[in-house]
Design an enzyme around this catalytic site. Structure first.
Site, short mmCIF file in Angstrom:
data_model
loop_
_atom_site.label_atom_id
_atom_site.label_comp_id
_atom_site.label_asym_id
_atom_site.label_seq_id
_atom_site.Cartn_x
_atom_site.Cartn_y
_atom_site.Cartn_z
CG ASP A 201 -1.96 1.05 1.25
OD1 ASP A 201 -2.79 1.03 0.33
OD2 ASP A 201 -1.98 1.89 2.17
CD GLU A 255 14.87 -12.74 4.84
OE1 GLU A 255 14.08 -13.37 5.59
OE2 GLU A 255 15.30 -11.60 5.10
O1 TEU Z 1 -4.74 4.17 -1.61
C1 TEU Z 1 -3.94 5.27 -1.82
C2 TEU Z 1 -4.77 6.42 -2.16
O2 TEU Z 1 -4.85 7.41 -1.51
C3 TEU Z 1 -5.59 6.31 -3.38
O3 TEU Z 1 -6.86 6.78 -3.06
C4 TEU Z 1 -4.95 7.11 -4.44
O4 TEU Z 1 -4.56 8.35 -3.97
C5 TEU Z 1 -5.89 7.32 -5.56
O5 TEU Z 1 -6.36 6.09 -5.98
C6 TEU Z 1 -5.20 8.01 -6.72
O6 TEU Z 1 -5.98 7.97 -7.85
C7 TEU Z 1 -4.37 3.18 -0.71
C8 TEU Z 1 -5.48 2.16 -0.62
O7 TEU Z 1 -5.63 1.51 -1.86
C9 TEU Z 1 -6.72 2.84 -0.15
O8 TEU Z 1 -7.83 2.00 -0.16
C10 TEU Z 1 -6.45 3.34 1.25
O9 TEU Z 1 -7.54 4.08 1.71
C11 TEU Z 1 -5.19 4.22 1.30
O10 TEU Z 1 -4.11 3.68 0.59
C12 TEU Z 1 -4.73 4.37 2.73
O11 TEU Z 1 -4.18 3.16 3.19
#
Ligand code: TEU
Length: 537
Positions: A201, A255
């Protein structure tokens, strides 16, 4: 077969676990539910499953706020149920990838509870604590991706803590070696259990500027866009130190790799092309040392036009470092669904594009039945992003609604009212209704996946764009050894002659229109929004 074949040549399928299948009548999907649907996934023909976070969480951001990295949230099941799921996935020859959320924890995670307890707590430095600015306000101008300041004041200890997302998601301090070691141990915990890798993420967010400098104003900010876009994330994302972390993470998964099967890292990276490429890592002895699959989100943001897609394919290919594996994706749990973005008439064309391009495809659950976004009534909104920045069309609930399996009550997803509403057309748009209908998009997906699996030219071959195609037609050749296939995609709402591209006796391996209508026409003409895979004679 190479240890990398499974992730280079296979197809990933993203599961939003709250919405796949409810097995215990609480309206929310769970691990046993996913297990019940493995027959379906195996039939569909995908190779690897990525499941979004399933760990104990207060669910402020539906699992992206983790309170314990090494357990399963009771809403989803137990560790024993996870092991059972993993064993069955493996028994079927499938793979399983979990979501790693290393940028932030929940504010309920014991690490943060300790960290906020006192300024001199040993875990204080695990998070981003800063003194207030001289005026008492936040230490700098950084903004949360979900709107508002990226800083929350903590009364008890008189400092601010940083959070790139909700205040319930405090950012870890990746400059602290103890934090890195702890997260690498989390990775080992799951790899040891037998998983095949991680989708990481917001990988590009992990390290922030060491001097906490203000982000610059974004001159291109468009009113009505997400508040965080008012600034350019210069000092909060993609810092040079990220490169070192990427290599460390890769070493951890390595690993657990062996000669038969590599473990994989998929990076969530919203970055310009040249910066995205950096995450493949530098090359040592011909092997790239970074993330094997830095998610390539370009098709999600593309204008739906042949020229635009051609340009994207060309520039992506040109930018790939030697030895890098390409990848493509049309949708995920953060983005409006592809059938809504490109329009239902283009959903089949989009499927053929994704599954005939060169590079690992990731499908998003429900796209294979052409699910559109679901309209969410104001009282039913669950997504914190929508609740904090309402009415801008940023909400992510529409693409997270339950998978409709049948016309049974609650679409066979649950026996009670689901956590988000079902799509309006679920009584007809569901797996059971489509599974045996040769004209359905689901059957088209299955056939495309089968064709990709069967044809080395499609799952492993080279791609060559064909420039002299008619306007609105995207044409490319896929070649492996002496087998050369032609893919023609008509983006126009009009018949398009393609007689310059193929001889009359070319064999049609798959046509989206033939699948949809049952009529196979043997002229050198594409129907509106038709895609074909051909074997020229
Ligand atoms: O997403 C990252 C995030 O902020 C996305 O909304 C991104 O900015 C956007 O798609 C750009 O077009 C990740 C996860 O996928 C999301 O579900 C989470 O809410 C976020 O991180 C926080 O962990």
């Amino acid at each position: 077969m190479s240890a990398d074949a499974w992730w280079k040549h296979g197809i990933f399928y993203e599961i939003y676990p709250r919405s796949m299948q409810d097995s215990n009548a609480d309206g929310t999907g769970d691990l046993s539910g996913i297990r019940q649907r493995l027959d379906y996934l195996e039939d569909l023909g995908v190779d690897a499953l990525w499941i979004c976070p399933i760990f104990p969480s207060p669910m402020a951001d539906f699992g992206y706020d983790i309170a314990d990295y090494c357990d399963i949230d009771p809403r989803f099941g137990t560790l024993a149920e996870f092991d059972a799921l993993l064993a069955e996935v493996k028994a079927r020859g499938l793979r399983l990838v979990l979501d790693l959320v290393p940028n932030h924890t929940s504010d309920q995670h014991p690490w943060f509870v300790q960290s906020r307890s006192a300024r001199d707590d040993p875990r204080r430095d695990w998070y981003l604590w800063r003194d207030p600015a001289p005026d008492g306000g936040p230490p700098n101008n950084w903004l949360s991706n979900f709107g508002g300041a990226a800083w929350t004041f903590d009364d008890a200890t008189g400092q601010y803590y940083g959070h790139s997302f909700l205040k319930e998601q405090p950012d870890l301090n990746w400059r602290n070696p103890a934090v890195r070691a702890a997260m690498y141990d989390v990775m080992r915990f799951w790899l040891r259990r037998g998983i095949d890798g991680f989708r990481v993420d917001v990988l590009y967010h992990l390290i922030k500027d060491d001097r906490f400098r203000d982000n610059p104003i974004n001159p291109a900010y468009v009113a009505g866009g997400p508040e965080s876009h008012r600034l350019l994330p210069l000092f909060t994302t993609d810092r040079p130190e990220m490169q070192e972390i990427v290599v460390e993470m890769r070493r951890v998964v390595d690993e657990f790799s062996d000669a038969v099967s590599a473990r994989v890292l998929i990076g969530e990276l919203h970055l310009p092309l040249d910066r995205l490429m950096a995450y493949y890592g530098r090359s040592e002895n011909g092997v790239l040392q970074g993330v094997q699959l830095p998610f390539n989100f370009q098709l999600i943001h593309a204008r739906w036009e042949a020229d635009e897609i051609r340009r994207i394919v060309r520039s992506y290919d040109a930018a790939l470092p030697p030895g890098a594996a390409p990848n493509w994706v049309l949708g995920n749990h953060d983005e409006s669904r592809v059938a809504t973005r490109v329009g239902p008439q283009n959903a089949r064309l989009a499927a053929m594009l994704l599954l005939t391009l060169h590079g690992t495809p990731t499908l998003y659950y429900g796209d294979e039945i052409g699910m559109p976004d679901t309209r969410i009534a104001p009282g039913e909104i669950r997504d914190p992003f929508e609740l904090r920045e309402p009415g801008k069309g940023l909400g992510r609930d529409p693409q997270r609604t339950p998978m409709p399996w049948s016309a049974a009550p609650y679409a066979g997803f649950s026996t009670v009212r689901p956590w988000l509403p079902l799509g309006e057309d679920w009584t007809t748009r569901n797996v059971e209704a489509m599974a045996h209908d040769p004209a359905s998009i689901l059957v088209l997906y299955r056939r495309l996946i089968a064709l990709r699996r069967q044809e080395a030219a499609l799952h492993g071959g080279s791609l060559e764009l064909i420039d002299d195609s008619p306007p609105d037609v995207l044409a490319y050749a896929r070649t492996s050894g002496r087998r050369r296939l032609l893919v023609l995609l008509n983006f126009a709402d009009a018949d398009m002659p393609v007689d310059t591209l193929l001889d009359a006796d070319a064999e049609i391996l798959l046509s989206t229109e033939h699948e949809r209508t049952g009529v196979l026409r043997r002229d050198a003409m594409l129907r509106p929004f038709e895609g074909v895979v051909l074997l020229p004679k």
